[in-house]
Design a protein around this motif. Structure first.
Motif, PDB file in Angstrom:
ATOM      1  N   LYS B 197      33.197  39.951  58.665  1.00 49.03           N
ATOM      2  CA  LYS B 197      32.382  39.459  59.771  1.00 49.03           C
ATOM      3  C   LYS B 197      30.935  39.807  59.488  1.00 49.03           C
ATOM      4  O   LYS B 197      30.644  40.830  58.877  1.00 49.03           O
ATOM      5  CB  LYS B 197      32.825  40.100  61.068  1.00 49.03           C
ATOM      6  CG  LYS B 197      33.913  39.309  61.765  1.00 49.03           C
ATOM      7  CD  LYS B 197      34.129  39.884  63.151  1.00 49.03           C
ATOM      8  CE  LYS B 197      35.592  40.123  63.402  1.00 49.03           C
ATOM      9  NZ  LYS B 197      35.852  41.116  64.383  1.00 49.03           N
ATOM     10  N   ASP B 218      43.707  47.928  39.598  1.00 48.88           N
ATOM     11  CA  ASP B 218      43.238  46.719  40.272  1.00 48.88           C
ATOM     12  C   ASP B 218      42.521  47.122  41.546  1.00 48.88           C
ATOM     13  O   ASP B 218      43.092  47.137  42.634  1.00 48.88           O
ATOM     14  CB  ASP B 218      44.410  45.788  40.561  1.00 48.88           C
ATOM     15  CG  ASP B 218      44.809  45.043  39.313  1.00 48.88           C
ATOM     16  OD1 ASP B 218      43.898  44.665  38.568  1.00 48.88           O
ATOM     17  OD2 ASP B 218      45.999  44.861  39.086  1.00 48.88           O
ATOM     18  N   ARG B 233      41.796  46.745  47.506  1.00 47.34           N
ATOM     19  CA  ARG B 233      43.038  46.792  46.741  1.00 47.34           C
ATOM     20  C   ARG B 233      43.973  45.716  47.260  1.00 47.34           C
ATOM     21  O   ARG B 233      43.764  45.171  48.340  1.00 47.34           O
ATOM     22  CB  ARG B 233      43.697  48.156  46.908  1.00 47.34           C
ATOM     23  CG  ARG B 233      42.969  49.237  46.152  1.00 47.34           C
ATOM     24  CD  ARG B 233      43.801  50.482  46.085  1.00 47.34           C
ATOM     25  NE  ARG B 233      43.085  51.509  45.364  1.00 47.34           N
ATOM     26  CZ  ARG B 233      42.158  52.273  45.895  1.00 47.34           C
ATOM     27  NH1 ARG B 233      41.825  52.128  47.138  1.00 47.34           N
ATOM     28  NH2 ARG B 233      41.546  53.181  45.174  1.00 47.34           N
ATOM     29  N   ASN B 234      45.032  45.479  46.472  1.00 45.82           N
ATOM     30  CA  ASN B 234      46.080  44.562  46.905  1.00 45.82           C
ATOM     31  C   ASN B 234      45.528  43.172  47.181  1.00 45.82           C
ATOM     32  O   ASN B 234      45.943  42.509  48.114  1.00 45.82           O
ATOM     33  CB  ASN B 234      46.725  45.092  48.196  1.00 45.82           C
ATOM     34  CG  ASN B 234      48.195  45.320  48.006  1.00 45.82           C
ATOM     35  OD1 ASN B 234      48.720  45.006  46.948  1.00 45.82           O
ATOM     36  ND2 ASN B 234      48.848  45.846  49.004  1.00 45.82           N
ATOM     37  N   PHE B 235      44.567  42.745  46.365  1.00 48.58           N
ATOM     38  CA  PHE B 235      43.893  41.500  46.711  1.00 48.58           C
ATOM     39  C   PHE B 235      44.619  40.273  46.178  1.00 48.58           C
ATOM     40  O   PHE B 235      44.028  39.221  46.048  1.00 48.58           O
ATOM     41  CB  PHE B 235      42.433  41.516  46.250  1.00 48.58           C
ATOM     42  CG  PHE B 235      42.214  42.184  44.930  1.00 48.58           C
ATOM     43  CD1 PHE B 235      42.460  41.519  43.773  1.00 48.58           C
ATOM     44  CD2 PHE B 235      41.774  43.487  44.878  1.00 48.58           C
ATOM     45  CE1 PHE B 235      42.278  42.128  42.569  1.00 48.58           C
ATOM     46  CE2 PHE B 235      41.590  44.108  43.670  1.00 48.58           C
ATOM     47  CZ  PHE B 235      41.842  43.434  42.506  1.00 48.58           C
ATOM     48  N   ILE B 236      45.922  40.407  45.841  1.00 47.59           N
ATOM     49  CA  ILE B 236      46.662  39.174  45.565  1.00 47.59           C
ATOM     50  C   ILE B 236      47.364  38.691  46.821  1.00 47.59           C
ATOM     51  O   ILE B 236      48.104  37.722  46.800  1.00 47.59           O
ATOM     52  CB  ILE B 236      47.686  39.333  44.414  1.00 47.59           C
ATOM     53  CG1 ILE B 236      48.541  40.559  44.661  1.00 47.59           C
ATOM     54  CG2 ILE B 236      47.014  39.393  43.080  1.00 47.59           C
ATOM     55  CD1 ILE B 236      49.760  40.601  43.773  1.00 47.59           C
ATOM     56  N   LYS B 239      46.731  38.393  53.202  1.00 47.46           N
ATOM     57  CA  LYS B 239      46.821  39.087  54.463  1.00 47.46           C
ATOM     58  C   LYS B 239      46.942  40.594  54.295  1.00 47.46           C
ATOM     59  O   LYS B 239      46.275  41.366  54.961  1.00 47.46           O
ATOM     60  CB  LYS B 239      48.039  38.576  55.238  1.00 47.46           C
ATOM     61  CG  LYS B 239      47.727  38.328  56.676  1.00 47.46           C
ATOM     62  CD  LYS B 239      48.840  37.560  57.322  1.00 47.46           C
ATOM     63  CE  LYS B 239      48.763  37.736  58.812  1.00 47.46           C
ATOM     64  NZ  LYS B 239      47.452  37.498  59.379  1.00 47.46           N
ATOM     65  N   GLU B 240      47.767  41.009  53.346  1.00 42.56           N
ATOM     66  CA  GLU B 240      48.021  42.431  53.223  1.00 42.56           C
ATOM     67  C   GLU B 240      47.026  43.134  52.311  1.00 42.56           C
ATOM     68  O   GLU B 240      47.271  44.254  51.892  1.00 42.56           O
ATOM     69  CB  GLU B 240      49.434  42.674  52.688  1.00 42.56           C
ATOM     70  CG  GLU B 240      50.501  42.500  53.727  1.00 42.56           C
ATOM     71  CD  GLU B 240      51.343  41.272  53.475  1.00 42.56           C
ATOM     72  OE1 GLU B 240      52.008  41.227  52.437  1.00 42.56           O
ATOM     73  OE2 GLU B 240      51.295  40.347  54.280  1.00 42.56           O
ATOM     74  N   TYR B 241      45.926  42.464  51.997  1.00 40.90           N
ATOM     75  CA  TYR B 241      44.903  43.163  51.220  1.00 40.90           C
ATOM     76  C   TYR B 241      44.368  44.310  52.059  1.00 40.90           C
ATOM     77  O   TYR B 241      44.499  44.331  53.276  1.00 40.90           O
ATOM     78  CB  TYR B 241      43.770  42.210  50.849  1.00 40.90           C
ATOM     79  CG  TYR B 241      42.899  41.817  52.006  1.00 40.90           C
ATOM     80  CD1 TYR B 241      41.751  42.551  52.315  1.00 40.90           C
ATOM     81  CD2 TYR B 241      43.207  40.727  52.810  1.00 40.90           C
ATOM     82  CE1 TYR B 241      40.966  42.211  53.385  1.00 40.90           C
ATOM     83  CE2 TYR B 241      42.431  40.380  53.877  1.00 40.90           C
ATOM     84  CZ  TYR B 241      41.311  41.124  54.169  1.00 40.90           C
ATOM     85  OH  TYR B 241      40.532  40.800  55.233  1.00 40.90           O
ATOM     86  N   THR B 242      43.798  45.262  51.408  1.00 40.35           N
ATOM     87  CA  THR B 242      43.303  46.410  52.159  1.00 40.35           C
ATOM     88  C   THR B 242      42.048  46.942  51.482  1.00 40.35           C
ATOM     89  O   THR B 242      41.810  46.686  50.310  1.00 40.35           O
ATOM     90  CB  THR B 242      44.382  47.500  52.243  1.00 40.35           C
ATOM     91  OG1 THR B 242      43.836  48.610  52.931  1.00 40.35           O
ATOM     92  CG2 THR B 242      44.815  47.945  50.872  1.00 40.35           C
ATOM     93  N   TYR B 243      41.249  47.595  52.242  1.00 41.99           N
ATOM     94  CA  TYR B 243      40.078  48.239  51.636  1.00 41.99           C
ATOM     95  C   TYR B 243      39.786  49.542  52.352  1.00 41.99           C
ATOM     96  O   TYR B 243      40.162  49.729  53.502  1.00 41.99           O
ATOM     97  CB  TYR B 243      38.850  47.335  51.652  1.00 41.99           C
ATOM     98  CG  TYR B 243      38.407  46.867  53.016  1.00 41.99           C
ATOM     99  CD1 TYR B 243      37.688  47.715  53.859  1.00 41.99           C
ATOM    100  CD2 TYR B 243      38.675  45.570  53.452  1.00 41.99           C
ATOM    101  CE1 TYR B 243      37.273  47.274  55.101  1.00 41.99           C
ATOM    102  CE2 TYR B 243      38.266  45.137  54.691  1.00 41.99           C
ATOM    103  CZ  TYR B 243      37.565  45.997  55.509  1.00 41.99           C
ATOM    104  OH  TYR B 243      37.156  45.559  56.726  1.00 41.99           O
ATOM    105  N   SER B 244      39.171  50.459  51.647  1.00 44.72           N
ATOM    106  CA  SER B 244      38.693  51.684  52.275  1.00 44.72           C
ATOM    107  C   SER B 244      37.175  51.680  52.212  1.00 44.72           C
ATOM    108  O   SER B 244      36.581  51.073  51.328  1.00 44.72           O
ATOM    109  CB  SER B 244      39.260  52.898  51.583  1.00 44.72           C
ATOM    110  OG  SER B 244      39.032  52.829  50.201  1.00 44.72           O
ATOM    111  N   TRP B 248      27.526  56.401  52.422  1.00 44.79           N
ATOM    112  CA  TRP B 248      26.510  57.435  52.280  1.00 44.79           C
ATOM    113  C   TRP B 248      25.120  56.809  52.299  1.00 44.79           C
ATOM    114  O   TRP B 248      24.217  57.317  52.946  1.00 44.79           O
ATOM    115  CB  TRP B 248      26.707  58.219  50.984  1.00 44.79           C
ATOM    116  CG  TRP B 248      25.688  59.297  50.863  1.00 44.79           C
ATOM    117  CD1 TRP B 248      25.772  60.549  51.405  1.00 44.79           C
ATOM    118  CD2 TRP B 248      24.419  59.223  50.221  1.00 44.79           C
ATOM    119  NE1 TRP B 248      24.630  61.241  51.132  1.00 44.79           N
ATOM    120  CE2 TRP B 248      23.775  60.467  50.416  1.00 44.79           C
ATOM    121  CE3 TRP B 248      23.761  58.224  49.507  1.00 44.79           C
ATOM    122  CZ2 TRP B 248      22.510  60.743  49.910  1.00 44.79           C
ATOM    123  CZ3 TRP B 248      22.502  58.504  49.008  1.00 44.79           C
ATOM    124  CH2 TRP B 248      21.891  59.752  49.216  1.00 44.79           C
TER     125      TRP B 248
END
Lengths: 685, 814
Positions: B197, B218, B233-236, B239-244, B248
């Protein structure tokens, strides 16, 4: 919309209690919440988190743990007892002592056969869950320090226990310890302080996850008893952990008020070497998070700041809608304020006492929006302390202001109020009929001549009140249906009808003349949050948790035409997206077509004579209407008139002199009364 | 453009070295960076500029090591070519003609013979629509090859090249634009897109600013406008892709970069703090603060031992992996604006202009090296937006370079103007300028211009100010303070009809002073301060004026705002000629009669070079650049060129540099000059054991001579006899600026000693090297004539053998 004189009441010092424990039941989709004051609440997760049931607490009853076994709910606390709840009648079923000192944690296995509790004396006690009771089975090997946290392996053969400075794995069969894993203490000055393993989670692949007071989330291998990986999550404590059902996501709640999510993610795409990786951080709390639970599509967290936060996980939601938005629940979905409409008295229900206030008076008239001069200040008439240790479950004041009634889990008390000038006195009515031993909901008839008391089996007892005392008149029983406790009662103005709603979403209507069940409103999938019977048309107006509304004609035993139009056209998107339920339904005697509703954030008047808005029309149109001429206004106005002047509303009531009482409890005031949060450095490195 | 092939506009000297990330060679000995029209090679150890890879005819927009051969580098340029270089010897190996202006280049080990390029989608570059294309580089023996196999990968490309990166083993490429991250998998030929967004309730700005991919896992790291770093991560999964998220930086993250092992993530932004995040350990991070300007790029060497950061103040910092700065390569410092004129320090022939805030920088264009900064304001500079600080706005040298006058001011925007005039004397002992006089209230209003008299005997400074006066300042013994030191004091105050003076100029022999008062030019005699005459050519206010030089010193040239260029003969006091041309800047060449005039018309700048005695221009160059030009200077050449061609003769004695509005330093180069440069780069034979510095070249020559003497008799024994004495005397004969710091000297000596054993083998190499070199040179010269079959075969053989031996040598190095 009409003009009202508004009593803006801010002297109700309601203080929600902090959340101590959460337990989620996947089968029924219910979330059990235990608060610091010992009360247990049941929220329906798929029904917009409506607070279905409230079991009030007791003095000196701190709950430390909650656990579902099947559809049965158990709790354990520092008083050393294990309690099972009767969810149908919303009360405590029984309490048995575990004889191990204060209990820090309770957890049931997935098979539903056993409960394990961790005690202060260092024992893990196993209880067998029987049909109607639980039975102590045996102790596991006793340890030196208290057991702070427990987690069953999904197979039920092993238990991981978090203690001071270490984690033990027990074999349930033998009761002996398999592994002992030492948790590191912090560095520096905190070296001398013990490391408390606040929470453990045993995963099916043999990984044990622990959260401790050093701020680490550690992953252990139960085969070798070794540390696999540790994540430094915070500088202070990690207090709670919860894993999702398919064990691919883990959330940890910290003292800083953050929820940290870990996910079991493949490091190289397409291969199976998954690792736990820290991903998202949610910060919705200001104080310690004491409990987290990962449910199917969201993370629920609660803590010392007394709010229940439902944070949706967007990757698990199929369709984004209002039902899956971030939700913060501050106030109970029940009424705590009652109003004697004819005499201008307010009854405030606190957990341990009742307060009766007389509203102030103001003089003259002012322009809309201005505040009037207060001629007489509001006045506290009465402070009524509860007898016994139980907290108040429900209370009511009669419309004439002469009668006050409250009920705890064990007793019901009725008082008569004498009010001549400044002398206020009450007399307790002794010799109550035996049926009035306890009530789930109380309600007076509009002429204050009868008291309706909701009792077990969805029945309602009628008691007639007179100068001399009270007399049992009869019992209203539904023809059929469930025996869930009634949470709403509504009596008609003419004294002819009484409507009751129970937590199975059933609404029964009784004829008070014949004392027979008149009819049953068709059961809707969502719970009734508020209802009222119209004074002139005798239609029952109901608000549901999913923000739908219905009008049911009692005489014709069918939905009214207006109600059918609403169902056919649908409600406006903005109306459906509100996230707090409507808590009261009132009718304006001056204009019969006006229905007054309120939720926590707004006050709304529905004009049934005006057209309904569709999704294209502007919903909040008051300002636009003001700028238009009289003729244009007609074409632009629609049925919903929303007033957002007031915030954090606990109750709105229309009293007989055509003025509104709005009871607000600003969240800022609540926040100032909370204990100080953990000190955090915000700037610089 | 066709007929002007003789004289070209080039970016040569003082260019940006921070445009694209610098790259470190595999052996960590060289830093390469795109700089103007060339690629510069620096030594990581001595920070010295070794040589340039020249051949592009426009801005170089990307460099990357050839993954197939780590001694080669690809460069791409806005001129539409990709060139493959041997960067150690500076030899152009191949040129691939793409045909479109290129903006960035990426390569991957897995994609052999393919380079990925950013090209503009439309010819209209204002739209900033970029496309990522894969180009198959044809294998051909020819020097110049046209690469036609273009295939588009995506058109959703950000113009910022840091927003594109190759993933693990080249399996996918990640690129971001605005709020969307795209990952394109080559095998599946599928793009996954993830959007953020634009903003949330807390006012986060989520636009992507940079991307890096983890080398083994990956995991994609992205930097964002509000300073957050996200690890995806998990960008294949859509929907279930994730990021942290890590946070700073308090402002946009300019660059992220994984170390080659993937254990750490480096990031940098406007704070000029290099942050090292431990991969997978949440918040653990290290900082390297106070690096100077804001960090624009970070790159790492392939062994992870060295990091390079490039900064907004045109600087490259070389950092060891232990977070210790071990080298700084400073280019021409470019602030937001250059307020002073471009000047030449008569002593060092260095270019002088605004540098760091409050400083003047001395920059040697010949050696393309930043010499030093002179602190003029002598106040602590506070980095805060909107703070009005003292800045040097005017500076002038006297003719011998003994005096420097500076004006600093503050409060340009507000009414309370503060300024002071400072005079600096050159101190022979410390080899720098020393403050002599500070005049705080030289005028009552802003100083508009100033100039020194050009006579050798007396130095005089004339300042004109908005208060309607011009003042002459002289150095004289003050009667009040009887001190040995001579301070500057006001000698004369002149004014003319209360008009505001704007420009002032001394004639070549300092016998006349011209001061322009709006439309009127007044001529004064500096000896008697007598108003000799006034010259006027209304309408139009005088914008710039200058005297002719040398034989044309009787002429005075002025431009007005009403598009008039006038030339007066001062002997007759009559208008010699005038022409209607809009001129924004006049720049006389001190070494010839030529005057350069820049004219800005219809969105491009034209250059005219003329002699004052004839109104016909010697040389015109249309469309020098598209922006407005506002500073220019003639830089005297070290040795004059012998261009006989008429159009380029004016460049024989000195070179014209000019600064455009977006701070590009451009110059003109002639064909002969380019030829010479090209041939010199080919001639360069480099012993690759030691980084080549000017110091080393001299030393190396010396050693080679010795080797020649010694080799026949006993080659193994020659090294120990390297006379220490001769080395030091060699060093002493150098000018001081060529001295490397003492520490460096010692280390290089040690190095030489440690390399004794290798010396023998190296000599053999050298022998065969020179042979090859001869062949190579021959082939270069014979490119245009047709090659015979045999020759061609020979040429191929040379190409094949090329560098493989060198690779082995480098690998064997410790």
């Amino acid at each position: 919309m009409g003009e009202f004189k508004v009593h803006r009441v801010r002297f109700f010092d309601y203080m929600p209690s902090g959340i101590r424990a959460l337990a989620f039941n996947r089968d029924t989709e219910r979330m059990a919440v235990a608060r610091m004051d010992g009360s247990v609440e049941i929220f329906h997760c798929s029904d917009r988190f409506f607070q279905e049931k409230i079991i009030p607490g007791r003095e000196q009853c701190g709950i430390e743990g909650l656990s579902w076994v099947g559809e049965r709910l158990f709790s354990a606390g520092l008083n050393g007892g294990i309690t099972e709840y009767d969810l149908t009648n919303q009360k405590v079923k029984y309490t048995i002592d575990a004889y191990g000192g204060p209990i820090w944690t309770i957890t049931g296995n997935q098979q539903g056969t056993h409960l394990a509790v961790g005690c202060e004396d260092g024992t893990v006690k196993l209880f067998e869950v029987n049909e109607d009771k639980i039975q102590f089975e045996r102790n596991l090997d006793r340890q030196k320090s208290r057991i702070v946290s427990l987690s069953w392996h999904p197979s039920g053969s092993k238990i991981a226990a978090g203690m001071m400075d270490m984690i033990q794995i027990f074999n349930v069969e033998t009761g002996h310890s398999i592994h002992r894993m030492l948790a590191d203490r912090g560095v520096g000055t905190s070296r001398s302080k013990e490391c408390v393993v606040w929470s453990v989670v045993y995963l099916s692949d043999g990984t044990i996850v622990s959260g401790d007071s050093v701020g680490m989330v550690k992953l252990w291998d139960d085969q070798t008893g070794t540390l696999i990986k540790s994540h430094n999550v915070t500088k202070c404590d990690v207090l709670a952990l919860s894993v999702s059902q398919n064990e691919d996501s883990l959330v940890a709640g910290t003292s800083e008020g953050t929820v940290v999510q870990f996910q079991f993610v493949s490091m190289v795409l397409g291969k199976d070497d998954n690792e736990w990786v820290r991903t998202r951080t949610f910060k919705n709390h200001t104080h310690d998070i004491r409990a987290v639970a990962e449910i199917t599509t969201a993370v629920v967290s609660g803590g010392m700041d007394a709010q229940l936060v439902v944070k949706p996980l967007l990757d698990k939601i199929e369709v984004r809608s209002a039902a899956s938005a971030l939700r913060k629940i501050h106030f109970p979905h029940r009424r705590l304020v009652f109003c004697a409409r004819k005499s201008g008295l307010m009854l405030f229900q606190y957990p341990g006492h009742l307060e009766l206030w007389r509203l102030g008076e103001s003089e003259g008239k002012g322009i809309p929006g201005s505040s009037l001069f207060v001629k007489r200040n509001p006045e506290k008439l009465l402070h009524l302390k509860v007898k016994g240790e139980d907290h108040i479950r429900c209370s009511a004041v009669s419309p004439c202001g002469e009668w006050i009634v409250y009920s705890t889990a064990s007793s019901l008390r009725l008082y008569r109020l004498h009010c001549d000038n400044n002398n206020v006195s009450i007399t307790k009515i002794s010799k109550l009929p035996k049926v009035l031993s306890s009530a789930n909901q109380l309600c007076f008839s509009s002429d204050s001549s009868h008291l309706f008391s909701a009792s077990t089996q969805s029945s309602v007892h009628i008691v007639s009140l007179s100068q001399s005392g009270c007399k049992f008149v009869g019992t209203l029983k539904p023809k059929s249906g469930s025996h869930q406790a009634i949470h709403l009662l509504a009596a008609s103005e003419d004294g002819e009808w009484l409507a009751s709603a129970n937590s199975d979403h059933e609404v029964h209507i009784y004829n008070l003349q014949t004392r027979k069940a008149h009819c049953t409103v068709p059961v809707y999938s969502s719970a009734v949050t508020a209802m009222g019977i119209h004074a002139t048309t005798n239609c029952l107006f109901m608000m549901y948790a999913d923000q739908q509304m219905c009008e049911y004609s009692i005489e014709q035993k069918q939905y009214t035409d207006w109600s059918r139009t609403v169902q056919r056209k649908g409600l406006h998107r903005l109306w459906m997206e509100r996230d707090t339920p409507c808590l009261n339904v009132m009718f304006n005697p001056q204009n019969p077509s006006h229905v007054i509703l309120h939720d926590t954030y707004m006050l709304c008047i529905i004009d049934q004579s005006l057209p309904l808005p569709d999704d294209k029309t502007q919903f909040y149109n008051q300002l636009t209407l003001k700028s238009l001429t009289e003729e244009q206004r007609k074409s632009h106005s629609h049925a919903f008139k929303v007033c957002k002047t007031f915030k954090d509303i606990l109750c709105v009531e229309l009293i007989s002199d055509q003025s509104l009482v709005v009871v607000e409890r600003p969240l800022e005031d609540v926040a100032t009364q909370l204990p100080a949060p953990i000190k955090q450095k915000k700037f610089a490195t | 453009m066709v007929e002007q092939s003789e004289v070209r506009v080039v970016r040569c000297g003082g260019s940006k070295i921070n445009l694209r990330p610098p790259i470190i060679s595999t052996d960590s000995r060289f830093v390469l960076c795109a700089s103007g029209d060339s690629v510069k090679v620096y030594s990581t150890r001595t920070e010295e500029w070794l040589h340039s890879l020249q051949g592009h005819t426009n801005q170089v927009t990307g460099i990357t090591l050839n993954p197939a051969n780590h001694l080669q580098v690809y460069s791409c340029s806005a001129d539409g070519t990709v060139k493959l270089w041997d960067f150690i010897d500076g030899i152009l190996i191949k040129t691939f003609i793409i045909g479109y202006p290129l903006f960035a280049i990426y390569v991957s080990e897995k994609h052999d013979g393919i380079v990925f390029l950013h090209i503009a989608m439309d010819t209209d570059s204002k739209n900033e629509c970029f496309q990522l294309v894969a180009v198959h580089l044809p294998k051909s023996a020819e020097q110049e090859v046209e690469a036609k196999e273009l295939s588009a990968v995506s058109s959703r490309i950000s113009p910022n090249p840091s927003c594109t990166a190759f993933g693990r083993e080249g399996q996918y490429i990640a690129f971001a634009r605005h709020l969307q991250l795209n990952v394109y998998f080559f095998r599946k030929q599928k793009t996954y897109s993830f959007s953020l967004k634009a903003t949330d309730k807390k006012g986060a700005k989520n636009a992507f600013t940079c991307i890096a991919c983890h080398p083994a896992d990956d995991c994609i790291a992205t930097g964002h406008e509000d300073g957050k770093i996200r690890l995806w991560r998990n960008f294949i999964h859509t929907k279930e892709y994730t990021y942290s998220t890590q946070h700073w930086h308090h402002n946009a993250v300019n660059t992220v970069c994984f170390t080659p092992e993937g254990t750490n993530l480096l990031s940098g932004g406007i704070e000029s703090v290099l942050v090292q995040w431990q991969y997978g350990a949440g918040n653990r991070k290290e900082f390297l603060p106070r690096l100077g300007g804001s960090i624009l790029h970070v790159s790492t060497s392939s062994d992870g031992q060295l990091f390079c950061t490039s900064h907004s103040d045109n600087k490259i910092t070389v950092i060891e992996s232990s977070f210790k700065v071990c080298g700084v390569i400073q280019g021409l410092v470019k602030g937001d604006a250059v307020l002073t004129d471009l000047m030449i320090d008569p002593r060092s022939k260095a270019l002088v202009l605004n540098g760091k805030p409050g400083h003047l920088q001395f920059y040697s264009l010949l050696r393309d090296k930043h010499l030093y900064n002179l602190d003029i304001v002598q106040q602590e500079y506070i980095y805060e937006a909107g703070l009005d600080q003292f800045e040097v706005v005017k500076a002038a040298f006297d003719i011998k370079g003994y005096w420097l006058a500076t004006v600093e001011e503050r409060g340009q925007k507000s009414s309370d103007l503060e300024f002071s005039l400072k005079l600096w004397a050159y101190d022979e002992r410390t080899q720098s300028f020393v403050l002599n006089t500070t005049i705080t209230a030289a005028h009552t209003d802003r100083i508009m211009s100033m100039c020194f008299s050009s006579s050798e005997e007396t130095t005089m400074l004339v300042t004109t100010a908005e208060d309607g006066q011009f003042k002459a300042w002289c150095q004289g013994a003050d009667a009040d303070t009887q001190q040995d030191q001579n301070f500057w004091s006001c000698d004369f105050v002149g004014s003319y009809h209360n008009l505001k003076p704007t420009n002032c100029s001394f004639s070549a022999d300092s016998s006349l002073l011209a001061v322009s008062f709006q439309e009127v030019i007044t001529i004064w005699s500096p000896d008697t301060w007598e108003l000799l005459t006034t010259l006027c050519q209304p309408p139009g206010v005088v914008r710039d004026l200058c005297f002719g030089q040398l034989s044309c010193s009787k002429y005075l040239i002025a431009t007005t705002t009403r598009n008039l260029l006038c030339c007066w003969n001062l002997l007759t006091c009559a208008l010699e000629w005038s022409t209607s041309v809009e001129v924004s800047k006049l720049q006389p060449d001190p070494l010839s009669e030529n005057v350069a005039a820049f004219s800005y018309q219809s969105k491009h700048t034209d250059l005219f070079v003329f002699k004052p005695n004839e109104p016909r221009p010697l040389f015109t160059h249309k469309n020098v650049c598209s922006e407005k030009m506002h500073r220019a200077v003639f830089v005297p050449r070290e040795e004059p060129l012998n261009n006989c061609d008429e159009s380029s003769q004016w460049l024989n004695r000195s070179q014209l540099y000019f600064l455009t509005q977006n701070m590009d330093l451009l110059t003109f180069s002639t064909a002969t000059e380019e030829d010479r440069m090209l041939s010199s780069s080919k001639r360069l034979v480099i012993d690759d054991s030691v980084a080549v510095t000017p110091f080393y070249l001299l030393l190396g020559k010396h050693r080679q001579q010795q080797q020649k003497l010694n080799t026949p008799s006993h080659p193994a024994a020659d090294k120990p006899q390297q006379p220490q004495g001769s080395l030091t005397c060699l060093l002493l004969s150098f000018p001081s600026l060529f001295f490397p710091p003492e520490m460096e000297m010692e280390s290089s000596e040690q190095e030489m000693n440690s390399e004794k054993e290798e010396e023998h083998s190296e000599e053999e190499m050298e022998a065969c090297d020179s042979q090859q070199e001869l062949r190579a040179q021959g082939s270069v010269d014979e490119v245009t004539p047709k090659l015979s079959k045999a020759q061609e075969r020979e040429l191929k053989r040379v190409r094949k053998t090329d560098f493989s031996w060198m690779a082995g040598l480098i690998d064997s190095k410790p």
